[in-house]
Design a protein around this motif. Structure first.
Motif, PDB file in Angstrom:
ATOM      1  N   ASN A   1      32.408  26.558  30.293  1.00  0.00           N
ATOM      2  CA  ASN A   1      31.773  27.278  29.186  1.00  0.00           C
ATOM      3  C   ASN A   1      30.343  27.686  29.552  1.00  0.00           C
ATOM      4  O   ASN A   1      29.399  27.427  28.823  1.00  0.00           O
ATOM      5  CB  ASN A   1      31.773  26.420  27.919  1.00  0.00           C
ATOM      6  CG  ASN A   1      31.279  27.176  26.705  1.00  0.00           C
ATOM      7  OD1 ASN A   1      31.346  28.394  26.650  1.00  0.00           O
ATOM      8  ND2 ASN A   1      30.786  26.443  25.726  1.00  0.00           N
TER       9      ASN A   1
ATOM     10  N   ALA B   1      34.964  25.747  22.190  1.00  0.00           N
ATOM     11  CA  ALA B   1      34.485  24.787  23.189  1.00  0.00           C
ATOM     12  C   ALA B   1      34.794  23.357  22.749  1.00  0.00           C
ATOM     13  O   ALA B   1      34.743  23.029  21.560  1.00  0.00           O
ATOM     14  CB  ALA B   1      32.992  24.960  23.408  1.00  0.00           C
TER      15      ALA B   1
ATOM     16  N   GLU C   1      31.326  30.749  24.985  1.00  0.00           N
ATOM     17  CA  GLU C   1      31.967  30.643  23.674  1.00  0.00           C
ATOM     18  C   GLU C   1      31.456  31.765  22.775  1.00  0.00           C
ATOM     19  O   GLU C   1      30.259  32.037  22.710  1.00  0.00           O
ATOM     20  CB  GLU C   1      31.677  29.289  23.025  1.00  0.00           C
ATOM     21  CG  GLU C   1      32.412  29.096  21.711  1.00  0.00           C
ATOM     22  CD  GLU C   1      32.229  27.706  21.132  1.00  0.00           C
ATOM     23  OE1 GLU C   1      33.120  27.268  20.402  1.00  0.00           O
ATOM     24  OE2 GLU C   1      31.203  27.057  21.410  1.00  0.00           O
TER      25      GLU C   1
ATOM     26  N   LEU D   1      35.762  25.419  27.691  1.00  0.00           N
ATOM     27  CA  LEU D   1      36.122  26.453  26.743  1.00  0.00           C
ATOM     28  C   LEU D   1      37.620  26.717  26.826  1.00  0.00           C
ATOM     29  O   LEU D   1      38.136  27.044  27.891  1.00  0.00           O
ATOM     30  CB  LEU D   1      35.344  27.739  27.044  1.00  0.00           C
ATOM     31  CG  LEU D   1      35.451  28.846  26.013  1.00  0.00           C
ATOM     32  CD1 LEU D   1      34.857  28.396  24.674  1.00  0.00           C
ATOM     33  CD2 LEU D   1      34.733  30.095  26.508  1.00  0.00           C
TER      34      LEU D   1
END
Length: 104
Positions: free
Chosen positions: A41, A19, A51, A28
């Motif tokens: 993310n 990330a 992540e 991400l």
């Protein structure tokens, strides 16, 4: 929409993710046999970070409940959510990873 330099290939593990903060937004970056992707993310089901989830081909699996998201278009697979995640147009220039991130 603004183009951002996110990382280099060396910054992101092969068949993995990392990330990066882009103006307060967690983006991400994922690498797999299917290419390099930049995605939101955040899982659209339980709002957990993606992540650390397994990356396989064009898919990332949420580490919390295992929901699979297609990193090409953000669509989920399964019954826990029908809401896609955001995906960002990504370009690899040399070993540098760029993505077009919307301005909020």
């Amino acid at each position: 929409m603004t183009r951002h330099r996110l990382a280099t290939l060396d910054d992101v593990p092969e068949t993995g993710s990392k990330a990066f903060d882009v103006d307060g937004r967690s983006v991400l970056v994922c690498r797999s046999s299917a290419g390099v992707f930049a995605i939101e993310n955040m899982c659209s089901h339980a709002y957990a970070l993606l992540e650390g989830g397994k990356v396989k081909g064009p898919y990332i699996f949420c580490p919390l409940h295992g929901i699979r998201f297609n990193m090409r278009d953000g669509t989920p697979n399964g019954t826990l959510t029908k809401k896609p995640i955001a995906v960002y147009e990504t370009e690899l220039i040399g070993d540098e990873i760029y993505a077009d991130i919307p301005n909020d």
